[in-house]
Design an enzyme around this catalytic site. Structure first.
Site, PDB file in Angstrom:
ATOM      1  N   ARG A  24       3.525  80.005  -9.851  1.00  0.00           N
ATOM      2  CA  ARG A  24       2.973  80.996  -8.923  1.00  0.00           C
ATOM      3  C   ARG A  24       1.914  80.294  -8.091  1.00  0.00           C
ATOM      4  O   ARG A  24       1.083  79.547  -8.628  1.00  0.00           O
ATOM      5  CB  ARG A  24       2.343  82.158  -9.691  1.00  0.00           C
ATOM      6  CG  ARG A  24       3.351  82.927 -10.510  1.00  0.00           C
ATOM      7  CD  ARG A  24       4.260  83.762  -9.630  1.00  0.00           C
ATOM      8  NE  ARG A  24       5.418  84.221 -10.400  1.00  0.00           N
ATOM      9  CZ  ARG A  24       6.269  85.148  -9.994  1.00  0.00           C
ATOM     10  NH1 ARG A  24       6.108  85.721  -8.804  1.00  0.00           N
ATOM     11  NH2 ARG A  24       7.285  85.495 -10.719  1.00  0.00           N
ATOM     12  N   ASP A  83      18.653  95.289  -4.797  1.00  0.00           N
ATOM     13  CA  ASP A  83      19.144  94.493  -5.921  1.00  0.00           C
ATOM     14  C   ASP A  83      18.144  94.591  -7.071  1.00  0.00           C
ATOM     15  O   ASP A  83      16.961  94.903  -6.864  1.00  0.00           O
ATOM     16  CB  ASP A  83      19.369  93.023  -5.531  1.00  0.00           C
ATOM     17  CG  ASP A  83      18.098  92.318  -5.107  1.00  0.00           C
ATOM     18  OD1 ASP A  83      17.257  92.947  -4.405  1.00  0.00           O
ATOM     19  OD2 ASP A  83      17.919  91.137  -5.471  1.00  0.00           O
ATOM     20  N   GLU A 132      16.403  90.221  -3.032  1.00  0.00           N
ATOM     21  CA  GLU A 132      14.989  89.937  -3.246  1.00  0.00           C
ATOM     22  C   GLU A 132      14.740  89.225  -4.567  1.00  0.00           C
ATOM     23  O   GLU A 132      13.922  88.309  -4.647  1.00  0.00           O
ATOM     24  CB  GLU A 132      14.172  91.239  -3.192  1.00  0.00           C
ATOM     25  CG  GLU A 132      12.665  91.016  -3.010  1.00  0.00           C
ATOM     26  CD  GLU A 132      11.921  90.831  -4.329  1.00  0.00           C
ATOM     27  OE1 GLU A 132      10.800  90.272  -4.290  1.00  0.00           O
ATOM     28  OE2 GLU A 132      12.434  91.223  -5.399  1.00  0.00           O
ATOM     29  N   GLU A 133      15.472  89.646  -5.595  1.00  0.00           N
ATOM     30  CA  GLU A 133      15.222  89.085  -6.930  1.00  0.00           C
ATOM     31  C   GLU A 133      15.722  87.648  -7.063  1.00  0.00           C
ATOM     32  O   GLU A 133      15.454  86.989  -8.063  1.00  0.00           O
ATOM     33  CB  GLU A 133      15.865  89.974  -8.007  1.00  0.00           C
ATOM     34  CG  GLU A 133      15.365  91.409  -8.050  1.00  0.00           C
ATOM     35  CD  GLU A 133      13.899  91.557  -8.489  1.00  0.00           C
ATOM     36  OE1 GLU A 133      13.188  90.541  -8.575  1.00  0.00           O
ATOM     37  OE2 GLU A 133      13.473  92.711  -8.714  1.00  0.00           O
ATOM     38  N   HIS A 142      11.408  94.019 -14.704  1.00  0.00           N
ATOM     39  CA  HIS A 142      11.995  92.727 -15.128  1.00  0.00           C
ATOM     40  C   HIS A 142      12.216  92.664 -16.642  1.00  0.00           C
ATOM     41  O   HIS A 142      12.754  91.683 -17.130  1.00  0.00           O
ATOM     42  CB  HIS A 142      11.159  91.504 -14.698  1.00  0.00           C
ATOM     43  CG  HIS A 142      11.098  91.308 -13.214  1.00  0.00           C
ATOM     44  ND1 HIS A 142      10.868  90.084 -12.641  1.00  0.00           N
ATOM     45  CD2 HIS A 142      11.264  92.179 -12.176  1.00  0.00           C
ATOM     46  CE1 HIS A 142      10.866  90.217 -11.312  1.00  0.00           C
ATOM     47  NE2 HIS A 142      11.104  91.480 -11.023  1.00  0.00           N
ATOM     48  N   ASP A 179      11.565  99.014  -9.751  1.00  0.00           N
ATOM     49  CA  ASP A 179      11.734  97.795  -8.946  1.00  0.00           C
ATOM     50  C   ASP A 179      13.153  97.588  -8.504  1.00  0.00           C
ATOM     51  O   ASP A 179      13.956  97.052  -9.242  1.00  0.00           O
ATOM     52  CB  ASP A 179      11.220  96.618  -9.790  1.00  0.00           C
ATOM     53  CG  ASP A 179      11.304  95.287  -9.086  1.00  0.00           C
ATOM     54  OD1 ASP A 179      11.447  95.266  -7.847  1.00  0.00           O
ATOM     55  OD2 ASP A 179      11.240  94.274  -9.784  1.00  0.00           O
ATOM     56  N   THR A 216      23.709  70.146 -37.271  1.00  0.00           N
ATOM     57  CA  THR A 216      22.867  68.953 -37.231  1.00  0.00           C
ATOM     58  C   THR A 216      23.284  68.081 -36.063  1.00  0.00           C
ATOM     59  O   THR A 216      23.994  67.111 -36.206  1.00  0.00           O
ATOM     60  CB  THR A 216      23.009  68.179 -38.546  1.00  0.00           C
ATOM     61  OG1 THR A 216      24.397  68.078 -38.844  1.00  0.00           O
ATOM     62  CG2 THR A 216      22.305  68.910 -39.669  1.00  0.00           C
TER      63      THR A 216
END
Lengths: 455, 455
Positions: free
Chosen positions: A327, A88, A152-153, A426, A119, A314
């Site tokens: 992370r 993927d 995985e992503e 990415h 990737d 507005t």
């Protein structure tokens, strides 16, 4: 090994042309309308692995996207290598920044351009082709299993269960993964640390409908202003995450470890220049390498609310949202961190709004010991092809399932990736250098050889 | 006046069915692809005004959308009323929150539902139809001019020049405008104050491309995080705008003025309940009425950056943006405020990002004296139809061109609006009550009568 090397040389062009076919399949796991492409991609890979020499290759259904499982047994007494990869890919937006179509790969300037070029389609394809070369030349010294997933992503939601249910099938001595990067072609490296990930989504709701900012502005909490305030408050002026308990489990490096860690070649000026930024920004007291390698971080991955079209409107939006991920480093647990985040975000939200906090996915940090036989074998293989002993490298990225493999299957992973920072994974204009691909296909058979020979 | 009233009663249903036709034209000025609809809408109105009794009606081109100009002279010696309105409407997003199609108006529960039902097609249509009734019954006591523009919702960029070039044509004793709201049907009010507006857009750029948040997170300034920080810093914990000089020209009310101002009926509990919010939020030391009526404010009208689609994407976006507008009060000047904003935003941006600050549009605040003849006439007219003397009201909204009329044409405006908060202008499911429309059409001829009779 010579026969395999010759075979690779003779078939190199076909390898790449097949890879381009694989890249043409828009297998974006984050978008549910891509389901048929996921299935098509899995079937493409299963067929390719059988053709490459596998005894069997199956497209195994899961609750999400299918897993491609293939195997070849050369000798029941030999070591077994389980190759893991993912078919993927990431979404392609911002779409208009691509110079060529993301799913119409092209070769330009010695590189393959397209989503997934590195990737992870480009990298897993090196394994498929190295396997083919060893099979075709009768030089495969280990039993091989392939497990290629399609999620995985999005955090591998189905693969954990798949591993639980297939412990026997997946038995192996090592899991071999190419889904990481090296420092550079001149400074090869093997990834021995991965950060974990806790990915959250928050929604802040104020009034039950969009309001006219003239009639209500100044008197009603604006969810977009409140969201900005809450998000801004998650990191303090020293670049430290303010969530109570966030750093409790972080393993601090010893001074000696820090010194060793900062020996990797790194130029702050080049780094800033390559990203076109005026300055770096991060946790006070740590170097850039440490900030991405061994320190946790918090990033807004997406933020949206109100009118974002052409011109002006507005409005006080009823809602504003953000995707925020952290992370993590050893020994942080993403489940605990996700809970701390949620509790904190609720606690800091004012009475004037309601908040919804969701955990979208997570994964544990991972560390591979540099003294395990697979690491030593990889070190020798890389040294043979690159002419230089690779450095152990702590990557800032996450492959959540890697720590899952260890806890569920009890097998360590060896992260021998051939990506480079310039591959722009990415991002728009992802690419993979032909030289990286070639070095990878050359290195993999050597790994098998040295690993087979190890104690 | 009886003849006009009878005429209105007999033609009421046709008035509404014609208004529905007008509402079907998707005249969204913020979206450039709507150009043909703007032209069509202007032609619709010009034709309608001639049919209603105007001597002439023209669709006059400008650099932007056309202005509909119409006039009827009954007596060169009589007073002249210039009716101003706008035929452009707000965008419709969030599109999926509409219960019925925004441009397929329906009548339900005694209300007309659709974009523009109140703002401003419904309100300007009351003037067209009251005009028709007076013409048809020979009871028009003033000369009348109509000026209907198609760019009010984007700040009337062309109308300033149009006024400059047509000072003679537009000569009048008063400008009559229905583009505001009343407190409630039980508490009628006439707007005698409007806030000004400074509308900005900011873009924060970090790295020159989207980055993988694992590989770079913690070391590179994330534009979405930085934007949140900068935006959050624009308002302090007391709800005060932090831009240096922002309050310098704000006219503070005297204690007596504040007391008078807060006499308008207002229930904080009902206010919170109607918006479904747990609490209000604003500048410390001021009431909700003051916060929206006589105090300036700062709102994020839109914010966007990074991945906002389904699922997750671990990205550090290259850019993040926001639309931010400030409501201004006497004697703030939007040009000065826009400059102060830009200077401040640049000053607080860190080295790690680049910022672009644009002023999208602006307008001055406006105050109408309650002792002018037109105000007195309107007061009498509203009292006659509502059975209650209207309160003077300071609205938080802005109609930037109103202060432009005063400075360019030297004519005051009378803001006799029949909107209500529940009309949800600028929001999904905008509506306008049939009773509001009826009261408006009834009140307008009385205004003309009392105004004609005034000294």
């Amino acid at each position: 090994m010579n026969k395999a090397k010759v075979y690779i040389k003779e078939n190199k062009e076909r390898f790449i042309s097949e890879l381009l076919d694989l890249l043409r399949i828009p297998s974006i796991s984050a978008q549910s309308e891509r389901k048929p492409d996921m299935q098509r991609c899995a079937e493409f890979l299963a067929a390719a692995l059988v053709k490459a020499g596998a005894d069997r290759a199956d497209v195994l259904p899961t609750e999400g996207n299918p897993v491609v499982y293939a195997e070849k047994t050369v000798d029941p007494g030999a070591k077994t290598v389980l190759v893991y990869g993912h078919y993927d890919v990431m979404p392609v937006d911002p779409r208009d920044e691509w110079r060529t179509e993301p799913f119409e790969p092209v070769i330009r300037d010695g590189r393959i351009w397209g989503r997934g070029a590195d990737d992870d389609k480009g990298q897993l394809w090196m394994h498929a082709k190295a396997f083919e070369a060893m099979c075709a030349t009768d030089s495969l010294p280990c039993n091989v299993k392939f497990m290629l997933e399609g999620e995985e992503e999005i955090g591998s939601p189905s693969l954990y269960g798949f591993c639980e249910q297939n412990k026997e099938l997946l038995k192996a001595n090592i899991i071999l993964v190419s889904d990481t990067s090296m420092i550079s072609m001149q400074t090869p490296s093997i990834t021995c640390g991965l950060r974990g990930l806790a990915y959250m989504e928050v929604e802040v709701t104020g009034p039950d409908k969009d309001l006219h900012s003239g009639l209500f502005g100044g008197a009603v909490a604006n969810p977009a202003n409140v969201l900005a305030r809450l998000v801004a408050g998650l990191v303090d002026e020293n670049g430290r995450v303010t969530i109570p308990g966030f750093y409790d489990d972080v393993r601090e490096l010893t001074p000696a470890e820090r010194e060793a860690f900062n020996k990797a070649p790194f130029s702050l000026e080049d780094y800033k220049k390559s990203l076109k930024i005026g300055d770096v920004e991060g946790e006070a007291g740590y170097t850039t390498l440490e900030r991405t390698g061994v320190r946790p971080s918090l990033d807004v991955n997406g933020i949206w609310g109100g009118y974002t079209g052409e011109g002006t409107k507005t409005v006080i939006p009823s809602k504003a949202s953000a995707k925020i991920s952290m992370r993590l480093v050893p020994n942080q647990d993403y489940r605990k961190i996700s809970e701390l985040f949620e509790k904190h975000f609720r606690a800091i939200a004012p009475e004037s709004v309601k908040v919804v906090v969701k955990s979208l996915h997570g994964g544990m940090p991972y560390v591979a010991p540099t003294d395990m036989p697979a690491y030593k074998a990889a070190e020798k293989a890389v040294e043979a092809t690159f002419g230089k002993k690779p450095l152990p490298f702590y990557s800032g990225g996450s492959i959540p399932i890697i720590s899952g493999f260890e806890s569920i299957l009890g097998i360590k992973s060896l992260l021998i990736g051939f990506g480079l920072a310039e591959d722009a994974i990415h991002s728009p204009n992802e690419s993979y250098g032909l030289e990286q691909f070639d070095k990878g296909v050359e290195t993999i058979p050597l790994f098998y050889k040295y690993f087979a020979e190890s104690e």
